[in-house]
Write a protein that holds these residues in place. Structure first.
Motif, PDB file in Angstrom:
ATOM      1  N   LEU A 273       0.692  -1.083  -0.016  1.00 40.50           N
ATOM      2  CA  LEU A 273       0.109   0.006  -0.224  1.00 40.50           C
ATOM      3  C   LEU A 273       0.970   1.226   0.102  1.00 40.50           C
ATOM      4  N   PHE A 274       2.374   1.133   0.588  1.00 41.64           N
ATOM      5  CA  PHE A 274       3.028   2.258   0.732  1.00 41.64           C
ATOM      6  C   PHE A 274       4.010   2.191  -0.201  1.00 41.64           C
ATOM      7  N   LYS A 275       4.851   1.036  -0.235  1.00 43.45           N
ATOM      8  CA  LYS A 275       6.136   0.938  -0.779  1.00 43.45           C
ATOM      9  C   LYS A 275       6.177  -0.069  -1.761  1.00 43.45           C
ATOM     10  N   TYR A 276       7.111   0.043  -2.585  1.00 44.88           N
ATOM     11  CA  TYR A 276       7.618  -1.009  -3.662  1.00 44.88           C
ATOM     12  C   TYR A 276       6.557  -1.493  -4.768  1.00 44.88           C
ATOM     13  N   VAL A 277       5.531  -0.709  -4.932  1.00 43.29           N
ATOM     14  CA  VAL A 277       4.625  -0.874  -6.001  1.00 43.29           C
ATOM     15  C   VAL A 277       4.327   0.325  -6.701  1.00 43.29           C
ATOM     16  N   ASP A 278       4.624   0.187  -7.910  1.00 45.26           N
ATOM     17  CA  ASP A 278       4.004   1.367  -8.860  1.00 45.26           C
ATOM     18  C   ASP A 278       3.447   0.656 -10.007  1.00 45.26           C
ATOM     19  N   GLU A 279       3.649   1.335 -11.414  1.00 45.89           N
ATOM     20  CA  GLU A 279       2.945   0.746 -12.448  1.00 45.89           C
ATOM     21  C   GLU A 279       3.981  -0.453 -12.949  1.00 45.89           C
ATOM     22  N   LYS A 280       5.034  -0.454 -12.748  1.00 41.79           N
ATOM     23  CA  LYS A 280       6.047  -1.499 -13.213  1.00 41.79           C
ATOM     24  C   LYS A 280       5.558  -2.886 -12.250  1.00 41.79           C
ATOM     25  N   HIS A 281       5.371  -2.746 -10.834  1.00 41.60           N
ATOM     26  CA  HIS A 281       5.241  -3.717 -10.086  1.00 41.60           C
ATOM     27  C   HIS A 281       4.067  -3.506  -9.025  1.00 41.60           C
ATOM     28  N   GLU A 282       2.875  -4.362  -9.479  1.00 41.22           N
ATOM     29  CA  GLU A 282       1.700  -3.772  -8.850  1.00 41.22           C
ATOM     30  C   GLU A 282       1.785  -4.992  -7.492  1.00 41.22           C
ATOM     31  N   GLY A 283       0.229  -4.741  -7.035  1.00 44.07           N
ATOM     32  CA  GLY A 283       0.289  -5.252  -5.707  1.00 44.07           C
ATOM     33  C   GLY A 283       0.471  -6.823  -5.420  1.00 44.07           C
ATOM     34  N   VAL A 284      -0.650  -7.551  -6.374  1.00 43.45           N
ATOM     35  CA  VAL A 284      -0.425  -9.087  -6.643  1.00 43.45           C
ATOM     36  C   VAL A 284       0.904  -9.491  -6.939  1.00 43.45           C
ATOM     37  N   PRO A 285       1.332  -8.927  -7.864  1.00 45.26           N
ATOM     38  CA  PRO A 285       2.887  -9.469  -8.222  1.00 45.26           C
ATOM     39  C   PRO A 285       3.827  -9.377  -7.317  1.00 45.26           C
ATOM     40  N   SER A 286       3.512  -8.141  -6.423  1.00 38.96           N
ATOM     41  CA  SER A 286       4.460  -7.883  -5.196  1.00 38.96           C
ATOM     42  C   SER A 286       4.374  -9.053  -3.998  1.00 38.96           C
ATOM     43  N   GLU A 287       3.045  -9.288  -4.017  1.00 35.60           N
ATOM     44  CA  GLU A 287       2.865 -10.366  -3.035  1.00 35.60           C
ATOM     45  C   GLU A 287       3.787 -11.832  -3.551  1.00 35.60           C
ATOM     46  N   TRP A 288       3.214 -12.077  -4.760  1.00 36.20           N
ATOM     47  CA  TRP A 288       3.834 -13.437  -5.235  1.00 36.20           C
ATOM     48  C   TRP A 288       5.189 -13.420  -5.370  1.00 36.20           C
ATOM     49  N   ARG A 289       6.096 -12.262  -5.730  1.00 41.17           N
ATOM     50  CA  ARG A 289       7.577 -12.155  -5.627  1.00 41.17           C
ATOM     51  C   ARG A 289       7.857 -12.538  -4.212  1.00 41.17           C
ATOM     52  N   VAL A 300       7.763 -19.718   5.810  1.00 40.62           N
ATOM     53  CA  VAL A 300       6.174 -19.517   5.516  1.00 40.62           C
ATOM     54  C   VAL A 300       5.646 -18.155   6.104  1.00 40.62           C
ATOM     55  N   ILE A 301       4.727 -17.615   5.265  1.00 32.07           N
ATOM     56  CA  ILE A 301       4.186 -16.402   5.671  1.00 32.07           C
ATOM     57  C   ILE A 301       2.817 -16.199   6.501  1.00 32.07           C
ATOM     58  N   ASP A 302       2.930 -15.665   7.574  1.00 31.85           N
ATOM     59  CA  ASP A 302       1.741 -15.444   8.486  1.00 31.85           C
ATOM     60  C   ASP A 302       1.348 -13.880   7.828  1.00 31.85           C
ATOM     61  N   ALA A 303       0.417 -13.860   6.805  1.00 30.15           N
ATOM     62  CA  ALA A 303       0.185 -12.746   5.923  1.00 30.15           C
ATOM     63  C   ALA A 303      -0.721 -11.796   6.556  1.00 30.15           C
ATOM     64  N   ASP A 304       0.292 -10.900   7.131  1.00 36.22           N
ATOM     65  CA  ASP A 304      -0.971  -9.604   7.801  1.00 36.22           C
ATOM     66  C   ASP A 304      -0.643  -8.595   6.497  1.00 36.22           C
ATOM     67  N   ALA A 305      -1.798  -8.741   5.714  1.00 40.29           N
ATOM     68  CA  ALA A 305      -1.856  -8.166   4.389  1.00 40.29           C
ATOM     69  C   ALA A 305      -2.885  -6.878   4.636  1.00 40.29           C
ATOM     70  N   CYS A 306      -2.655  -6.019   4.093  1.00 45.06           N
ATOM     71  CA  CYS A 306      -3.658  -4.703   4.021  1.00 45.06           C
ATOM     72  C   CYS A 306      -5.168  -5.490   3.441  1.00 45.06           C
ATOM     73  N   CYS A 307      -6.154  -4.867   4.039  1.00 41.00           N
ATOM     74  CA  CYS A 307      -6.042  -3.934   5.183  1.00 41.00           C
ATOM     75  C   CYS A 307      -6.961  -4.029   6.303  1.00 41.00           C
ATOM     76  N   VAL A 308      -7.041  -5.427   6.818  1.00 40.49           N
ATOM     77  CA  VAL A 308      -7.463  -5.889   7.996  1.00 40.49           C
ATOM     78  C   VAL A 308      -6.472  -6.553   9.019  1.00 40.49           C
ATOM     79  N   ASP A 309      -5.332  -5.763   8.924  1.00 37.25           N
ATOM     80  CA  ASP A 309      -4.130  -6.404   9.478  1.00 37.25           C
ATOM     81  C   ASP A 309      -3.654  -5.897  10.909  1.00 37.25           C
TER      82      ASP A 309
END
Length: 698
Positions: A273-289, A300-309
Motif C-alpha cells: 500500500l505504501f512501498k515497492y509498488v508502482d506501474e511496473k510492480h503492482e500489488g499482487v505481483p509483489s505478494e507473489w514475488r 512461511v508467511i503469516d500474511a498480515d496483509a492490507c487492510c484488516v491487519d
C-alpha cells in the motif's frame, strides 16, 4: 486509573489495560511512535504470562468480551492505565532501558524492535521536542537510560544506502550471533510510514503494534523490497538492487542460524500500500514475488496483509495455548457409505449420482491478524450451518492466536468443516521446496514440509488442503503433488491453471484427489455457479470465497437450487469421498480411514518406566475395524506392537489400553509415532497420516 475485577474463584490474574486509540488523534509521527512503543511493551510484558492488554481496534474489544465470557485469563483483574508514563513505570521490571532510533534513517525503527526483544529495551524515536515520547520518558518522567543508540550510526558508507547499511549491521549483529531467533521474522513497514502520502488515510496501517509477537519471541524485524530491477520509493537514490541483495543476505543468515532444520515464519507482508509498488510492480505481483523468495529459504508467511491487519495483542493471546497443551481438536466425522446412499449421492453399487457437486472454500485466512479482525463476526452469522462450508483456517495461526481455534471447534455445526488455506501450515510456494531453488540454491525441504504439516494437520484433525498456491513459481509438479498426499489424505485444491491433471483427478499412484478452484465472482454468483452445471454427468467444482459470510454462501445455494436441484452443495469430506470412489472405480477405496483422537502418552519419561497408555481411535471409513495391530515407536526408536481387537463401527471411537516399558538409556528428545496396521500393511497405505508427537527422556 480504574480497576475492573471479574472474579469467580480464589486466584486472580492482574492485567494492565491501556487504550491506545486516543493516540490516533495525534500527528502521524506520534501515531507510529505510540503504536511502536505499545507493541514493544506488549511483547516484553506478555513474554512469560498475560500482563498487558491493549485496546486499539474494535477487534480488541470483541475478543476482550469473549475472554471474559470464558473466564480467561483466570479471574482477570484489569487495571486501566491512562498515562503512558504511568504504564511504563508500572512495567519497569520488564524494561532494562531504551533503544533510541534515528528518524533520519527510518529503517532503524525496525532495528529497534529487534533490539527490544533481544535486550528487553523499549524503542523510542530521538525527537527532543515537547510532549514527544523521548521527552516524556527519557528527558523527564522515569528518566529511562539509553542502552543502545542508532542515531547517526548509519550513513551509507558501506552499501551506498543508510537503509541497507542498517540491515546489514543488524543481520550480522543479531542473526550471526543468534541473539535474535530467526524462526520469528517480522516484515513490517518502518518509520517511513509516517512520511507516506497515504498514511493519513489509513492510520491503523502502520502495524507497529504487530511487532509484539516478534519482540516476545526475540525475533528479527525488517522491511526491504523484494524487487531487484528498480530502487525502492523509500530510498530512491540507493544503488540498483541494494534492497533486494540485502534481503537475500538476511534470509541466508536466517536459514544458516538453524541450518535448514526448521521452518521460519515471517509475520507481516510486503507493504504494497505504501512501498515497492508502482506501474511496473503492482500489488499482487509483489505478494507473489515475496512468497516466491521466502519459500526458497524455508520461510512461511503469516500474511498480515492490507487492510484488516492491525493486531495488537498476539503476545497476550498466545498464552491461551498453555491451557490446552494436550488438547486435540476433533472435527465432525466423515460420512458413512449408508449416509451417502440415503442422501441420494450414490447407489448400493457405489455408483456416484449424476450431479454437479459444489464445495465452498471459505477463506482466505492465512493471517492471524485477518482472523482476529474479521472472522468472529463472519462465524457468528445466524445462517452459519445452513449450508456446508470448508472454512480455510491455516492451522499454524494457532501459535499466534490460539483463542480462535477453541472457539471455532466448540461452536461448529454439522455443516462446518476446517481445511487448511494457502498452502498448508503456512503460505508458501510448494515447488520452491525442490531443487533447483531459485533465489537461494539451498537443498530441498520437502521432507521438512511434510513433517511440519503432519504435526499441524494431526493436531487439528485436518484432512484436506483448501488452496495450494504457487504464484510465480510455475506449475505444480508430480513431486509437489506427491508431497501433499503425505499429509492431506482427502485431497487438496490447487490454484487455477497450475496443473495438467485437469479439474478433478487422483494424484497418479495414490488415493488422493486434487481439484481446481474457481474464484466466486463479485456479483451474479448464482449464474456463475449455474454455468458450471454438467447435465447427466458427474462434476466436482470448488468455489473460493474471500471474507464472505455464511449468509452469502447460503443465499447463493438457495437461489441456485431453485433453478437447478441437481447442483448439490457438500462438505469437503463428502466431496472427497465421492471423488475418490468416482475416479478410482474402486469399491474399497474409502474403507480404511481413521482419526487418532487421543492418547495419554507421557511427555517426560525415565529409562525403565512402566507405562500404561490408552489410545482412542475414530473409525472414519466404511469398514468395521477389528483384528488390527497398533505399532508404537517410542524413545530410542524402540518399537512396540500391540494387538488391536477393539471393534469400531463407522463414526465411533474405540479405545484400548496397553503397557510397555521404556527401553532407552540415552537422554534426549525423541519422536513418538503410532499407526494402525492390517497385517503387514500400514494404514498409511490407505491414506492415513500416522500420529507424530515427542517425548523427553531424562
Amino acid at each position: 486509573m480504574l480497576t475492573v475485577m471479574i472474579t469467580t474463584g480464589m486466584t486472580t490474574t492482574n492485567i494492565l489495560q491501556y487504550d491506545l486509540r486516543p493516540s490516533t488523534k495525534l500527528s502521524l509521527d506520534d501515531i507510529y511512535e505510540y503504536a511502536h512503543l505499545l507493541g514493544a511493551l506488549s511483547g516484553l510484558a506478555n513474554r512469560d504470562m498475560p500482563r498487558l492488554f491493549t485496546i486499539y481496534t474494535d477487534s480488541d474489544l470483541r475478543w476482550l468480551s469473549y475472554m471474559n465470557s470464558i473466564n480467561w485469563p483466570d479471574d482477570a483483574n484489569y487495571t486501566i492505565v491512562t498515562s503512558i508514563v504511568d504504564l511504563v513505570q508500572r512495567l519497569s521490571d520488564h524494561i532494562k532501558g531504551v533503544v533510541l532510533y534515528d528518524p533520519k534513517v527510518p529503517a532503524t525503527s525496525n532495528l529497534a524492535s529487534t533490539a527490544s526483544g533481544v535486550y528487553d529495551l523499549i524503542p523510542i524515536c530521538y525527537k527532543p521536542t515537547p510532549n514527544s515520547l523521548y521527552t516524556q520518558l527519557v528527558e523527564q518522567g522515569p528518566h529511562l537510560s539509553i542502552k543502545l543508540n542508532f542515531v547517526g550510526m548509519f550513513v551509507g558508507n558501506i552499501t551506498g544506502s543508510a537503509k541497507t547499511d542498517a540491515y546489514i549491521w543488524a543481520a550480522e549483529h543479531f542473526l550471526d550471533s543468534k541473539l535474535a531467533d530467526s524462526t520469528y521474522l517480522g516484515y513490517y513497514i518502518d518509520k517511513w510510514w509516517s512520511q507516506s502520502p497515504k498514511a493519513s488515510e489509513v492510520i491503523f496501517e502502520n502495524l507497529a503494534v504487530n511487532h509484539d509477537w516478534i519482540i516476545k519471541n526475540r525475533g528479527f524485524v525488517f522491511d526491504l523490497s523484494p524487487w531487484d530491477d528498480e530502487a525502492p520509493n523509500d530510498d530512491p537514490n540507493q544503488p540498483l538492487g541494494n534492497d533486494y541483495n540485502t534481503l537475500i543476505k538476511l534470509l541466508q543468515k536466517a536459514y544458516q542460524q538453524h541450518n535448514g532444520t526448521k521452518f521460519s515464519t515471517v509475520s507481516g507482508f510486503v507493504p504494497w500500500l505504501f512501498k515497492y509498488v508502482d506501474e511496473k510492480h503492482e500489488g499482487v505481483p509483489s505478494e507473489w514475488r515475496m512468497a516466491h523468495v521466502m519459500s526458497a529459504f524455508n520461510i512461511v508467511i503469516d500474511a498480515d496483509a492490507c487492510c484488516v491487519d492491525t493486531f495488537a495483542n498476539a503476545a497476550f493471546f498466545s498464552h491461551y495455548a498453555l491451557t490446552q497443551t494436550k488438547h486435540r481438536f476433533i472435527q465432525n466425522s466423515l460420512p458413512s457409505r449408508e449416509q451417502l446412499i440415503q442422501q441420494g449421492l450414490m447407489n448400493e453399487q457405489n455408483i456416484v449420482s449424476n450431479r454437479t457437486y459444489i464445495l465452498y472454500y471459505g477463506g482466505d485466512y492465512d493471517s492471524a491478524a485477518w482472523v482476529a479482525n474479521k472472522f468472529k463476526n463472519l462465524w457468528d452469522d445466524p445462517k452459519r450451518g445452513s449450508v456446508p462450508v470448508a472454512w480455510a483456517i491455516n492451522p499454524n495461526l494457532y501459535d499466534r492466536f490460539p483463542l480462535l481455534h477453541s472457539y471455532l471447534y466448540e461452536t461448529r455445526t454439522k455443516n462446518d468443516f476446517f481445511v487448511s488455506g494457502d498452502s498448508g501450515s503456512g503460505y508458501l510456494n510448494p515447488t520452491q521446496l525442490f531443487e533447483p531453488r531459485m533465489f537461494s540454491g539451498l537443498p530441498h525441504a520437502d521432507d521438512l514440509w511434510i513433517e511440519r504439516n503432519r504435526y499441524y494437520y494431526n493436531k487439528f484433525n485436518i484432512k484436506h488442503t483448501g488452496f495450494v498456491i504457487n504464484g510465480d513459481a510455475g506449475p505444480l509438479t508430480n513431486n509437489s503433488d506427491l508431497m501433499y498426499t503425505k499429509f492431506s489424505p482427502l485431497g487438496f485444491t490447487r490454484q487455477q491453471g497450475y496443473t495438467k491433471l485437469g479439474e478433478t483427478a487422483l494424484i497418479p499412484g495414490t488415493r488422493v484427489p486434487s481439484f481446481t478452484e474457481t474464484d466466486l465472482a463479485d456479483n451474479n454468483e448464482v449464474q456463475q455457479v449455474l454455468s458450471y452445471y454438467k447435465p447427466g454427468s458427474v462434476r466436482f467444482v470448488v468455489f473460493r470465497g474471500v471474507l464472505r459470510s455464511a449468509t452469502n454462501y447460503a443465499n447463493i445455494s438457495e437461489n441456485v437450487q431453485k433453478i437447478q436441484p441437481n447442483i448439490t452443495f457438500v462438505d469437503p469430506y463428502t466431496f472427497a469421498l465421492l471423488a475418490r470412489i468416482y475416479l478410482s472405480r474402486n469399491d474399497s477405496i474409502n474403507n480404511d480411514l481413521v482419526s487418532y483422537v487421543n492418547d495419554n502418552l507421557p511427555e517426560i519419561v525415565n529409562n525403565g518406566d512402566l507405562i500404561t497408555v490408552n489410545f482412542s481411535i475414530r473409525n472414519e471409513g466404511w469398514n468395521i475395524l477389528n483384528n488390527l495391530s497398533l505399532k508404537l515407536i517410542f524413545a530410542c526408536n524402540s518399537e512396540f506392537i500391540f494387538n488391536w481387537n477393539t471393534e469400531i463401527k463407522h463414526g465411533n471411537i474405540g479405545s484400548a489400553t496397553y503397557q510397555f516399558q521404556v527401553e532407552c538409556n540415552q537422554p534426549g528428545e525423541y519422536k513418538v509415532i503410532y499407526q494402525l496396521f492390517r497385517g503387514n500393511t500400514s494404514f498409511e497405505d490407505f491414506g492415513n497420516v500416522p500420529w507424530i508427537s515427542s517425548v523427553k527422556l531424562i
